[in-house]
Design a protein around this motif. Structure first.
Motif, short mmCIF file in Angstrom:
data_model
loop_
_atom_site.label_atom_id
_atom_site.label_comp_id
_atom_site.label_asym_id
_atom_site.label_seq_id
_atom_site.Cartn_x
_atom_site.Cartn_y
_atom_site.Cartn_z
N LEU A 210 0.99 3.99 -2.98
CA LEU A 210 0.72 5.48 -2.52
C LEU A 210 1.68 6.33 -3.07
CD1 LEU A 210 -1.78 7.15 -1.20
CD2 LEU A 210 -0.59 6.80 0.76
N ARG A 211 2.97 5.86 -2.82
CA ARG A 211 4.02 6.75 -3.42
C ARG A 211 4.18 6.99 -4.99
NH1 ARG A 211 9.59 5.39 -0.30
NH2 ARG A 211 10.26 7.17 -1.74
N ALA B 288 -4.40 1.56 -2.52
CA ALA B 288 -3.55 1.68 -1.53
C ALA B 288 -4.39 1.60 -0.07
CB ALA B 288 -2.85 2.95 -1.56
N ALA B 289 -5.39 2.39 -0.28
CA ALA B 289 -6.58 2.49 0.87
C ALA B 289 -7.03 1.20 1.19
CB ALA B 289 -7.36 3.78 0.71
N ARG C 287 1.73 7.19 -7.08
CA ARG C 287 0.30 7.59 -7.40
C ARG C 287 0.32 8.86 -8.61
NH1 ARG C 287 1.27 9.96 -2.63
NH2 ARG C 287 0.82 12.25 -2.29
N SER D 220 0.80 -1.20 -0.18
CA SER D 220 0.00 -0.13 -0.02
C SER D 220 0.93 1.19 -0.03
CB SER D 220 -0.86 0.02 1.13
OG SER D 220 -0.24 0.24 2.51
N ASN E 213 -4.68 4.78 -7.98
CA ASN E 213 -3.61 4.37 -7.28
C ASN E 213 -3.95 4.47 -5.53
OD1 ASN E 213 -2.44 5.13 -9.77
ND2 ASN E 213 -0.56 4.44 -8.58
N ILE E 214 -4.75 5.58 -5.20
CA ILE E 214 -5.00 6.06 -3.77
C ILE E 214 -6.12 4.94 -3.28
CG2 ILE E 214 -6.30 7.80 -2.29
CD1 ILE E 214 -5.12 9.95 -4.17
#
Length: 256
Positions: free
Chosen positions: A117-118, A238-239, A120, A113, A234-235
């Motif tokens: 996130l990195r 990851a979430a 995105r 995750s 992406n967010i």
């Protein structure tokens, strides 16, 4: 009947996850079977979810293929390399303590995750193709991802999506669609291995498939909409991964 109803609802959730982020099949199915449906055995939950997720992934693959999201050559090379890894990983996973599997499972998801996130802000190359430069990466990362997918008893989408993006530089929407080729093959390998050992509840698997069909249609439609907004998919990816990881870790350590 209550357990069947809970299994159907869980299947909808799992199908939606597969459709929207290309993963979360067994990642969600295993804890749902254990803590929501009440199946009772970690290894039985892994085997049962592997069968259901394999079928649901194949259905969602058709939807993404129709939308043009699948990079077939890259996905096939990645998947074939991963099948070999999945066979070894699932064999090792069957003889590993169930609670230890869940803790390692959660730690791996947390790491994934953070990586997603990195990344995105990266758009990726939608025209990527299989070539001599990315072939070694597809083979190596595919085999490693397959091993982890088999070891943890998951379809592997949460591992495959970032793996495909790292190996080829493709956009996340293409990685989501392409990942389902590998999820289907990895899941088939893992499911077969667990089925041979009698670790599959076939009734619950069938119920999951039915619910997953509906959820998958909704998830694929949502993925197409999110892909139009930079970094949004992406967010979400990851979430979802991090939230499930935290829950699995808490339950594995008996904090709830």
């Amino acid at each position: 009947m209550v357990q069947i109803g809970l299994g159907l609802l869980s299947g909808v959730v799992v199908g939606f996850s597969l459709g929207i982020v290309g993963g979360g099949g067994s990642v969600l199915a295993v804890p749902l079977l254990l803590y929501f449906v009440g199946i009772g055995s970690t290894h039985l939950a892994i085997g049962t979810s592997a069968v259901a997720v394999t079928v649901n992934a194949a259905v969602n693959l058709v939807s993404h293929a129709r939308a043009g999201n699948v990079k077939w050559r890259c996905a096939t090379v990645f998947a074939l390399a991963g099948v070999i890894g999945a066979l070894g990983g699932s064999t090792l996973g069957k003889i590993t303590d169930g609670q230890q599997l869940l803790v390692l499972f959660a730690l791996a998801m947390m790491a994934i995750s953070v990586i997603m996130l990195r990344r995105r802000s990266k758009v990726g190359d939608p025209n990527v193709r299989l070539d001599r430069q990315n072939l070694p990466f597809l083979l190596g990362i595919g085999a490693g991802t397959g091993f982890l997918a088999g070891f943890f008893g998951i379809g592997g989408g949460f591992l495959i999506v970032p793996g495909l993006m790292m190996a080829t530089g493709m956009p996340i929407i293409n990685a989501v669609g392409s990942s389902l080729v590998a999820v289907t093959l990895f899941g088939l390998t893992t499911a077969g291995n667990y089925a041979v050992s009698g670790l599959v509840d076939w009734t619950l698997s069938g119920v999951f498939v039915a619910g997953g069909f509906v959820g998958g249609l909704l998830g694929t439609a949502a993925a197409r909409r999110l892909a139009k907004q930079r970094g949004a998919l992406n967010i979400v990816f990851a979430a979802v991964v991090f939230a499930v990881a935290v829950y699995v870790m808490i339950r594995a350590l008996h904090l709830l």
